[in-house]
Scaffold this motif. Structure first.
Motif, PDB file in Angstrom:
ATOM      1  N   ALA A  82       1.116   0.481  -5.921  1.00 57.85           N
ATOM      2  CA  ALA A  82       1.937   0.732  -4.962  1.00 57.85           C
ATOM      3  C   ALA A  82       2.011   2.537  -4.923  1.00 57.85           C
ATOM      4  O   ALA A  82       1.522   3.546  -4.311  1.00 57.85           O
ATOM      5  CB  ALA A  82       1.843   0.469  -3.602  1.00 57.85           C
ATOM      6  N   LYS A 119       1.179  -1.481  -0.117  1.00 57.79           N
ATOM      7  CA  LYS A 119       0.039  -0.120  -0.070  1.00 57.79           C
ATOM      8  C   LYS A 119       0.597   1.621  -0.352  1.00 57.79           C
ATOM      9  O   LYS A 119       1.830   1.656   0.710  1.00 57.79           O
ATOM     10  CB  LYS A 119      -0.783   0.074   0.916  1.00 57.79           C
ATOM     11  CG  LYS A 119      -0.300   0.236   2.149  1.00 57.79           C
ATOM     12  CD  LYS A 119      -1.120   0.527   3.936  1.00 57.79           C
ATOM     13  CE  LYS A 119      -0.957   0.597   5.060  1.00 57.79           C
ATOM     14  NZ  LYS A 119       0.147   2.097   5.024  1.00 57.79           N
ATOM     15  N   MET A 131      -3.441  -0.064  -3.533  1.00 55.95           N
ATOM     16  CA  MET A 131      -3.105  -0.958  -2.939  1.00 55.95           C
ATOM     17  C   MET A 131      -3.145  -2.917  -3.891  1.00 55.95           C
ATOM     18  O   MET A 131      -4.430  -2.127  -4.426  1.00 55.95           O
ATOM     19  CB  MET A 131      -4.312  -0.345  -1.983  1.00 55.95           C
ATOM     20  CG  MET A 131      -3.570  -2.100  -0.699  1.00 55.95           C
ATOM     21  SD  MET A 131      -4.492  -2.020   1.015  1.00 55.95           S
ATOM     22  CE  MET A 131      -6.230  -2.616   0.785  1.00 55.95           C
TER      23      MET A 131
END
Length: 297
Positions: free
Chosen positions: A121, A89, A126
């Motif tokens: 990312a 993420k 994500m």
């Protein structure tokens, strides 16, 4: 990244594609390569160009400060009971984030696919990259072994594992509820499968040189698709005329990009199949497509 790898005859790539997808055993593949040695190629040059060198594939470091990576498990009751994947993420912001499932080729979660997740990312998504080989110990660090392990698993259970992974990611507390999927080769097939098996699952799909889902499922597809194909990839490309007709019949919002002189696997920057210009164009188109379809109002 500058590509200085040697020019290899197209027939060698065709042999490798056949070998990588189960149409030729390793002994036959190596024997065919030996025939090229008589034409002036060294075996080390041939194998070095055709087989992956994952040091070439790291575009985003695992310790880049803009991303945070962990491994997460998920339940897969209709597959192999449990799955595991690489979750990455952005470090900027607390979410929710648009989410993208990243699906590997037919050899497990290798370093190239993990890097693709990091690239997503880095771009603000994500990303979650499951490893189909988790039930047998995970990617073994070697593509040949990984291919054999994946071939030994039940194909339908693998499909269910990726379906469970997609649902896990879409429902993640940091997800904005908009799920994209990108996959390569076998992973491209899985993207087509996910779009077809559950019409409400994906908000966008980008299959790279993957074969279509079963014909009986195609009428279910509602997600927009961006299909990435290499001009020289005859094995996969011959499956698309019928698929395209079915997409039209179902009223799917789709676009097909065919990249001039590009081989199967042209996005994979760990082998000589890599085509930098086409790969970068295809990747930018992928990011733009996900940005268009995965953002919330």
């Amino acid at each position: 990244m500058t590509d200085n790898r040697p020019e290899i005859p197209q027939e060698a790539f065709d042999w490798y594609d056949d070998y990588a997808h189960g149409g030729m055993d390793r002994r036959t593949f190596m024997k065919k390569l030996t025939g090229l040695v008589a034409l002036g190629y060294s075996m080390s040059v041939l194998t070095g160009a055709l087989l992956p060198n994952y040091a070439l594939a790291e575009q985003v470091s695992f310790n880049d400060s803009d991303i945070y990576a962990t491994y997460e498990t998920f339940d897969s009751p209709d597959g192999h009971e449990k799955g595991r994947g690489y979750l990455v993420k952005p470090t900027a912001g607390n979410g929710p984030f648009p989410v993208v499932l990243v699906v590997h080729e037919n050899r497990g979660l290798n370093p190239y696919i993990k890097d693709v997740a990091r690239r997503l990312a880095k771009a603000g998504f994500m990303a979650f990259a499951p490893d189909a080989l988790f039930p047998v110990g995970g990617y073994p660090g070697n593509d040949d072994q990984g291919r054999e392990l994946q071939r030994g698993l039940d194909r339908q259970k693998i499909e269910q594992d990726f379906l469970a992974a997609a649902r896990f990611l879409k429902a993640h507390p940091l997800s904005n509820g908009k799920l994209g999927a990108v996959g390569f080769c076998f992973g491209g097939y899985i993207v087509n499968f996910l779009a077809a098996v559950d019409s409400a699952l994906l908000s966008a799909g980008v299959p790279f040189y993957g074969t279509p889902a079963a014909k009986s499922l195609r009428a279910n597809i509602t997600a927009p698709l961006m299909i990435q194909l290499g001009e020289l990839d005859e094995r996969v490309n011959k499956t698309y005329p019928e698929y395209e007709q079915d997409l039209k019949k179902a009223g799917v919002d789709y676009i097909i990009h065919r990249y001039d002189n590009a081989k199967h696997g042209f996005h994979n920057d760990s082998t000589a199949r890599y085509d930098q210009a086409n790969a970068e164009l295809a990747w930018q188109r992928t990011l733009d497509f996900f940005s268009q379809h995965l953002q919330t109002a």
